[in-house]
Design a protein around this motif. Structure first.
Motif, mmCIF file in Angstrom:
data_model
loop_
_atom_site.group_PDB
_atom_site.id
_atom_site.type_symbol
_atom_site.label_atom_id
_atom_site.label_comp_id
_atom_site.label_asym_id
_atom_site.label_seq_id
_atom_site.Cartn_x
_atom_site.Cartn_y
_atom_site.Cartn_z
ATOM 1 N N TYR A 160 0.831 -1.204 0.000
ATOM 2 C CA TYR A 160 0.000 0.000 0.000
ATOM 3 C C TYR A 160 0.867 1.257 0.000
ATOM 4 O O TYR A 160 0.553 2.238 -0.688
ATOM 5 C CB TYR A 160 -0.968 0.011 1.191
ATOM 6 C CG TYR A 160 -2.173 -0.864 0.987
ATOM 7 C CD1 TYR A 160 -3.114 -0.570 0.003
ATOM 8 C CD2 TYR A 160 -2.368 -2.008 1.756
ATOM 9 C CE1 TYR A 160 -4.221 -1.388 -0.205
ATOM 10 C CE2 TYR A 160 -3.467 -2.827 1.562
ATOM 11 C CZ TYR A 160 -4.391 -2.510 0.585
ATOM 12 O OH TYR A 160 -5.481 -3.324 0.382
ATOM 13 N N CYS A 176 3.824 1.510 -1.304
ATOM 14 C CA CYS A 176 4.359 1.591 -2.667
ATOM 15 C C CYS A 176 3.325 2.232 -3.592
ATOM 16 O O CYS A 176 3.643 3.142 -4.363
ATOM 17 C CB CYS A 176 4.702 0.183 -3.149
ATOM 18 S SG CYS A 176 5.039 0.021 -4.913
ATOM 19 N N THR A 177 2.100 1.766 -3.507
ATOM 20 C CA THR A 177 1.031 2.296 -4.356
ATOM 21 C C THR A 177 0.825 3.783 -4.096
ATOM 22 O O THR A 177 0.728 4.577 -5.039
ATOM 23 C CB THR A 177 -0.274 1.509 -4.115
ATOM 24 O OG1 THR A 177 -0.027 0.120 -4.359
ATOM 25 C CG2 THR A 177 -1.383 1.992 -5.028
ATOM 26 N N ASP A 178 0.782 4.164 -2.819
ATOM 27 C CA ASP A 178 0.650 5.585 -2.474
ATOM 28 C C ASP A 178 1.830 6.388 -2.995
ATOM 29 O O ASP A 178 1.666 7.497 -3.503
ATOM 30 C CB ASP A 178 0.549 5.765 -0.954
ATOM 31 C CG ASP A 178 -0.763 5.268 -0.373
ATOM 32 O OD1 ASP A 178 -1.724 5.034 -1.138
ATOM 33 O OD2 ASP A 178 -0.818 5.090 0.864
ATOM 34 N N LEU A 230 1.434 6.952 -6.666
ATOM 35 C CA LEU A 230 0.313 7.824 -7.009
ATOM 36 C C LEU A 230 0.654 9.306 -6.852
ATOM 37 O O LEU A 230 0.318 10.111 -7.726
ATOM 38 C CB LEU A 230 -0.903 7.484 -6.144
ATOM 39 C CG LEU A 230 -2.118 8.396 -6.339
ATOM 40 C CD1 LEU A 230 -2.668 8.272 -7.760
ATOM 41 C CD2 LEU A 230 -3.182 8.088 -5.306
ATOM 42 N N ARG A 240 -4.671 3.053 -8.867
ATOM 43 C CA ARG A 240 -4.375 2.215 -7.695
ATOM 44 C C ARG A 240 -4.618 0.740 -8.002
ATOM 45 O O ARG A 240 -3.820 -0.114 -7.619
ATOM 46 C CB ARG A 240 -5.231 2.625 -6.504
ATOM 47 C CG ARG A 240 -4.799 3.890 -5.835
ATOM 48 C CD ARG A 240 -5.704 4.211 -4.634
ATOM 49 N NE ARG A 240 -5.306 5.413 -3.984
ATOM 50 C CZ ARG A 240 -4.298 5.513 -3.130
ATOM 51 N NH1 ARG A 240 -3.585 4.454 -2.834
ATOM 52 N NH2 ARG A 240 -3.996 6.663 -2.574
ATOM 53 N N ASP A 241 -5.727 0.463 -8.665
ATOM 54 C CA ASP A 241 -6.062 -0.930 -8.998
ATOM 55 C C ASP A 241 -5.017 -1.564 -9.915
ATOM 56 O O ASP A 241 -4.812 -2.773 -9.880
ATOM 57 C CB ASP A 241 -7.440 -1.014 -9.653
ATOM 58 C CG ASP A 241 -8.583 -0.740 -8.688
ATOM 59 O OD1 ASP A 241 -8.347 -0.683 -7.462
ATOM 60 O OD2 ASP A 241 -9.726 -0.581 -9.160
ATOM 61 N N ALA A 264 -1.690 -0.437 -10.031
ATOM 62 C CA ALA A 264 -0.375 -0.365 -9.389
ATOM 63 C C ALA A 264 -0.235 -1.347 -8.227
ATOM 64 O O ALA A 264 0.843 -1.910 -8.015
ATOM 65 C CB ALA A 264 -0.115 1.060 -8.895
ATOM 66 N N PHE A 265 -1.299 -1.566 -7.485
ATOM 67 C CA PHE A 265 -1.195 -2.393 -6.283
ATOM 68 C C PHE A 265 -0.703 -3.816 -6.557
ATOM 69 O O PHE A 265 0.183 -4.296 -5.838
ATOM 70 C CB PHE A 265 -2.523 -2.424 -5.514
ATOM 71 C CG PHE A 265 -2.430 -3.191 -4.228
ATOM 72 C CD1 PHE A 265 -1.823 -2.630 -3.119
ATOM 73 C CD2 PHE A 265 -2.910 -4.488 -4.133
ATOM 74 C CE1 PHE A 265 -1.706 -3.344 -1.930
ATOM 75 C CE2 PHE A 265 -2.794 -5.213 -2.954
ATOM 76 C CZ PHE A 265 -2.192 -4.634 -1.844
ATOM 77 N N CYS A 320 3.044 -3.760 -6.942
ATOM 78 C CA CYS A 320 3.681 -3.455 -5.663
ATOM 79 C C CYS A 320 3.619 -4.658 -4.717
ATOM 80 O O CYS A 320 4.599 -4.960 -4.033
ATOM 81 C CB CYS A 320 3.007 -2.249 -5.015
ATOM 82 S SG CYS A 320 3.408 -0.673 -5.783
#
Length: 144
Positions: free
Chosen positions: A48, A50-52, A55, A83-84, A86-87, A90
């Protein structure tokens, strides 16, 4: 009032975030035991983060491109779609890292994950899909 194309986000920003944030994740169950300091919850926490981390600069660059284009009103960045996409990458990189280095080792240097990031961006294990894959593909095409 045109909407900037997310694939036009500066590639350096995206690649820097992918490189720095990739001390993270795995989408499939670990094939190796996890190193000291890691558990499934910690892997997800890192994924999470990483995703943030990916973004924030993408969103900043998207909004800057919209403003630079003279748009006073522009379509909001499709954050959920980003996000969907990238997560999973990550999460995959996180799990690989957790099976390779202890949490303490990763705190000392996230550069250890660079080979995993490079592999993912080259279409190997942990490769991005969806919107993030489209952005990476566009960056590569523009670099030619």
């Amino acid at each position: 009032m045109s909407m900037p194309n997310p694939s036009k986000i500066p590639g350096a920003a995206l690649l820097l975030v992918l490189f720095c944030a990739a001390a993270i994740g795995a989408d499939e169950p670990a094939k190796k035991p996890l190193k000291e300091g890691w558990d499934r919850k910690q892997i997800k926490v890192f994924a999470y983060a990483c995703t943030d981390g990916m973004l924030a600069p993408v969103l900043r660059d998207y909004n800057a491109a919209a403003t630079a284009g003279g748009a006073t009103l522009h379509k909001p960045f499709p954050e959920k779609e980003f996000r969907d996409s990238a997560f999973p990458m990550c999460l995959c990189i996180s799990e690989r890292v957790a099976a390779t280095w202890t949490m303490e080792e990763m705190k000392k240097g996230s550069q250890r994950s660079k080979p995993y990031v490079d592999e993912a961006l080259s279409g190997g294990r942990c490769k991005p899909e969806g919107m993030l894959a489209d952005i990476v593909k566009k960056r590569k095409e523009d670099a030619k």
